[in-house]
Write an enzyme that holds these catalytic residues in place. Structure first.
Site, PDB file in Angstrom:
ATOM      1  N   GLU A  68       0.859  -1.182   0.000  1.00  0.00           N
ATOM      2  CA  GLU A  68       0.000   0.000   0.000  1.00  0.00           C
ATOM      3  C   GLU A  68       0.894   1.231   0.000  1.00  0.00           C
ATOM      4  O   GLU A  68       1.755   1.376   0.869  1.00  0.00           O
ATOM      5  CB  GLU A  68      -0.893   0.055   1.237  1.00  0.00           C
ATOM      6  N   ASP A  97      -5.003   7.986  10.845  1.00  0.00           N
ATOM      7  CA  ASP A  97      -3.605   7.638  11.097  1.00  0.00           C
ATOM      8  C   ASP A  97      -3.109   8.207  12.417  1.00  0.00           C
ATOM      9  O   ASP A  97      -3.497   9.295  12.844  1.00  0.00           O
ATOM     10  CB  ASP A  97      -2.727   8.147   9.955  1.00  0.00           C
TER      11      ASP A  97
END
Length: 244
Positions: A33, A44
């Site tokens: 990814e 995140d």
């Protein structure tokens, strides 16, 4: 058990995105990814948030990323997918994004803040026309009916986050085992990969009894940060610990 490695494009100045992908493939990654930097990466944790800001400061954007991915189609055999947020993709132009992704050899996309109903109604046909698999995210709070819907809508893999938190935390094996067992017993159409909190081989070994693959992001980014001057040389060391 497949190993999926995430990293943010542009975080390392002395290695191109394609060079990092090639090094990961050569050292045993099954899927990669590539994060498209964004100023507000809401899912995140601090490691990847900081990497996003560094990458942006380094001048990385979607246009530059596609330039760095030229040659991907002929030089890399494992699947490479792009992960990022909707706003930069829309600013780039979603049709142009799909065309350019297909042209360089990207095989899939994850956009966490694209609502599934909007994807289904407005964009599904476009992504499929450009041979781009799309993966949706599920959480421990996603009920079985919703999981079935997201699995049917996905045509890449189902991304199961290990906890209702952000990336970079520690995987809690026993505390989350009921959730992992539910994933194992659910009849997914797609492969199911678990991400968030996976750092070590023991995490991958533990998860292998429940799902098809594990996703490592923050731990890899932390390793790159500690070896920024020789990032490509540091990748084999990181991967060897996970694969041995």
């Amino acid at each position: 058990m497949k190993l999926n490695i995430f990293f943010t494009a542009g975080f390392i100045e002395n290695a191109t995105t394609l060079e990092i992908i090639q090094a990961l493939e050569e050292n045993g990654a099954d899927l990669i990814e590539v994060g498209m930097p964004y100023s507000d990466p809401v899912v995140d944790g601090p490691v990847i948030q900081k990497a996003n800001q560094i990458a942006i400061n380094n001048g990385m954007n979607i246009s530059k990323l596609f330039k760095e991915l030229e040659g991907l189609k002929t030089k890399v055999k494992i699947p490479v997918i792009l992960m990022g947020y909707l706003n930069p993709v829309m600013q780039y132009g979603i049709e142009e994004f799909c065309e350019d992704a297909e042209n360089v050899g990207v095989q899939g996309v994850i956009i966490p803040d694209l609502p599934p109903h909007a994807y289904e109604k407005d964009y599904k046909q476009l992504f499929e026309e450009h041979k781009l698999n799309f993966s949706f995210i599920i959480t421990p709070q996603t009920d079985n009916q919703r999981m079935k819907y997201l699995d049917e809508l996905s045509n890449g893999f189902v991304y199961a986050v290990s906890t209702n938190s952000v990336t970079g935390n520690t995987l809690q094996h026993q505390e989350q085992e009921a959730y992992f067992t539910r994933l194992k017993e659910f009849k997914f159409k797609n492969e199911c990969y678990v991400g968030f909190g996976i750092r070590e081989k023991k995490d991958l070994d533990y998860l292998s009894q429940f799902v098809d693959g594990g996703i490592i992001g923050s731990a890899f980014m932390r390793h790159l940060a500690q070896n920024k001057d020789s990032a490509l040389n540091a990748i084999p060391r990181f991967m060897k610990v996970l694969k041995d």
